[in-house]
Design an enzyme around this catalytic site. Structure first.
Site, mmCIF file in Angstrom:
data_model
loop_
_atom_site.group_PDB
_atom_site.id
_atom_site.type_symbol
_atom_site.label_atom_id
_atom_site.label_comp_id
_atom_site.label_asym_id
_atom_site.label_seq_id
_atom_site.Cartn_x
_atom_site.Cartn_y
_atom_site.Cartn_z
ATOM 1 N N ARG A 50 -6.615 1.807 4.435
ATOM 2 C CA ARG A 50 -5.050 1.912 4.482
ATOM 3 C C ARG A 50 -4.334 2.903 3.526
ATOM 4 N NH1 ARG A 50 -1.926 -3.634 5.166
ATOM 5 N NH2 ARG A 50 -2.116 -3.743 2.899
ATOM 6 N N LYS A 151 2.302 2.219 3.555
ATOM 7 C CA LYS A 151 2.613 1.381 2.361
ATOM 8 C C LYS A 151 3.331 2.116 1.309
ATOM 9 C CE LYS A 151 1.044 -2.818 0.508
ATOM 10 N NZ LYS A 151 2.231 -3.520 0.723
#
Ligand code: PMP
Length: 292
Positions: A50, A151
């Site tokens: 991620r 993120k």
């Protein structure tokens, strides 16, 4: 404590970032939060994948490979002699002159930091009593403006919602998107359990695709619980049988009150607690070992 900074391990007092770092100046960067349980890093790969995806989307080329980063995370935990830990991985665009142009950071390259520290656990009471949540008036960023799957170091949208929760005396804020559909809380994903089905918002409504969320979906399916990813509104939470939030730090926390409406019986639900138990069993048994 020892902190990893661009390939070096430095004492925490000496772990300092330049005022010219675009992570500091513009929030130009990405991060991850990873946990170690009993000497094992849980879902380390998933977090790193991620991180690299977030960086790719922002056109930040992380100067170390995923495998090297994996080793560096393990090493940072080892150097700090940690078994139960919270690891914060930060990659910023790096040092550059003033001005948002990312090319200004090209010469120096990205700043990579790994902080491994003791984990500050939520009090036991949080899991026994459950959370009080309010719906924030701050809407979730629309994906066409900024995709929540990244993120990034810019958490202001979530921070504004968190301020609302604090002002209202609640532990967390629920964020809805422009259409009024539930997205997530400020640092956790959300689930409802209603008429025998577990429901969580799909990624396209504008959420971070939580690693805990995905783990819980998998565990629930293994238990034979029907799981659906579909949009719902705060009303569906008011009338749900159970509700909980998920996150690396939070694990699985029951939600018992939203906007003054009691959810279910107003106590942590049976399915919620069973999934928390499953999750804890998993974190205790699997992960990347830190020590031989
Ligand atoms: N949503 C947001 C906005 C988050 O920052 C986080 C991570 N704290 C989560 C959801 C949960 O993601 P994960 O389960 O991967 O920690």
């Amino acid at each position: 404590m020892v902190v990893y900074m661009n390939g070096q391990y430095v004492k925490s007092e000496e772990a300092k970032i330049s005022v010219w770092d675009h992570g500091f100046l513009y929030g130009d960067g990405v991060f991850e939060g990873i946990r170690a349980y009993g000497g094992k890093l849980f879902k380390l790969r998933d977090h790193l994948v991620r991180l690299y995806k977030s960086a790719k989307s922002l056109k930040i080329t992380i100067p170390v490979t995923l495998e090297e980063m994996e080793k560096a995370v393990v090493e940072t935990c080892r150097k700090n002699d940690l078994r139960d830990a919270y690891v914060r991985l930060v990659v910023s665009r790096g040092v550059g002159d003033l001005g948002i142009d990312p090319r200004k950071c090209k010469a120096a390259g990205p700043t990579v930091v790994i902080i491994a520290d003791k984990i500050a656990l939520y009090p036991r009471e949080t899991y026994e009593v459950g959370l009080k949540v309010v719906t924030a008036s701050t809407r979730k960023n629309i994906s066409a403006a900024f995709n929540a799957q990244i993120k990034s170091l810019n958490y202001l949208n979530n921070i504004l919602a968190k301020i609302e929760a604090i002002e209202a005396g609640a532990a967390e804020a629920l964020m809805v998107n422009r259409e009024g559909f539930v997205t997530e809380c400020t640092t956790e994903n959300i689930f409802i359990f209603t008429r025998g089905t577990l429901i969580t918002p799909p990624v396209y409504v504008g959420i971070l695709e939580g690693i805990t969320r995905n783990t819980i979906i998998e565990r629930a399916q293994r238990r034979g619980i029907a799981v659906r990813e579909e949009p719902f509104t705060p009303h569906d939470i008011y009338v749900a049988d159970e509700c909980f939030v998920t996150g690396t730090g939070a694990e699985v926390i029951p939600v018992v009150l939203l906007d003054g409406r009691t959810i279910g019986d107003g106590v942590p639900g049976k399915v919620t607690m069973a999934l928390l138990e499953d999750y804890r069993a998993l974190t205790a048994s699997e992960g990347t070992p830190l020590y031989e």
